[in-house]
Design an enzyme around this catalytic site. Sequence first.
Site: not given
Length: 403
Positions: A94, A136, A207, A274-275
């Site tokens: 950052y 985070e 993914y 689709g995917v």
Amino acid sequence: MTPDQKELVTATVSTLKEHGVLLTTHFYRRMFEHNPELKNVFNMGNQQNGKQQMALALAVLAYAEHIEDPSVLVPAVTKIGHKHVSLDIRPEHYAIVGRHLIASIAEVLGEAATPALLDAWATAYGELASLMSGLESGLYQKAVNQEGGWTGWRPFTVKRKVEESAEITSFYLYPTDGGKVADYLPGQYVSLRLFLPELNLFQPRQYSLSSAPNGEYYRISVKKEAGSQHPDGLISNRLHDFVPEGGIVELGAPAGDFTLDVTKPTPVVLVSGGVGQTPLLSMLDYLVTSGSKREVVWVHGSRNPRVHAFREPVAALAARHEQVQHHVFYDTPATGSDEAEAGHYAGFVDLRKLNGGTLMPEADYYVCGPAPFIRKQVQDLAALGVPRESIHFEEFGPATLSV
């Protein structure tokens, strides 16, 4: 921030609307020139196609527009935070980004970038960076506190590759160290990193996990981009062509906020193109293997049966479980019996064709696919009277979609 600083930031909204992409393009060029090591962190495919520049421009604009009440940006900030954790982004990153962003504002705006304006934006960015780092930090802590959890990059072995269609192959990934893998919420993804000799860089891609959590392995199902030498398809194609069974890849811990609410008893409608079916497969698998009695409607669109991945497994699952409905749309159906099968339709996914156009108003709808597909389905659902809070969607890549 002081009221005067907020006013200065707000005054830049019109400039950001007109020149935001110019600013972010200059910013990335400047940052990679001075800190080329960050090319190993950023998706260079999204740099080439301009998606990352557009996404950042939209994010900066949204922050300026809502500087008086940034709390309205919490959903967007949460989504970005998950992506950053999956990529092992840390507070020191950052500081680098902030330095180059403020310098870019000065260089692009020229004389209009007064010291007071630059100071206002530096303060605004500092507050945002603090907010993101805090979010985070919590996600990192949560990741390491669970069994099999980790942060950073962990090596995994590809133990199996299974062709699901002419385009999509599933990769079964097991920890190389022999340990457990962390559980995840159905719908989440992992970041996968490979070294690309042609770019001389490590490159990460996200993914979706395409099966229910099992504690032993992760499954991702990846579409091969035929003939693509563009960075967009380099990682996916390298997985298909150059990573064999027994090969090693690196993964970040599961992340993502497009997740099935496992606490609700309401029906679930899963709509994919689709995917885009991959995160929804994880949700479907979880609902069935967990013994849930929730009604499930599976709606999938594909160009044709040849490229339709998981066609038979999903159909068989629906046949075994009476609470699962199964609907398939083909742009160009194969000649023969496919068009005549119950639950099969010709053309693009049209939810109005299901059940005479009467949908379940109490259901939760999860939508994933290309941006135009998502936009159409969300608009159709809204027109059919489905409440916006019951519609959940995931856009692959940088967030640029507004529906």
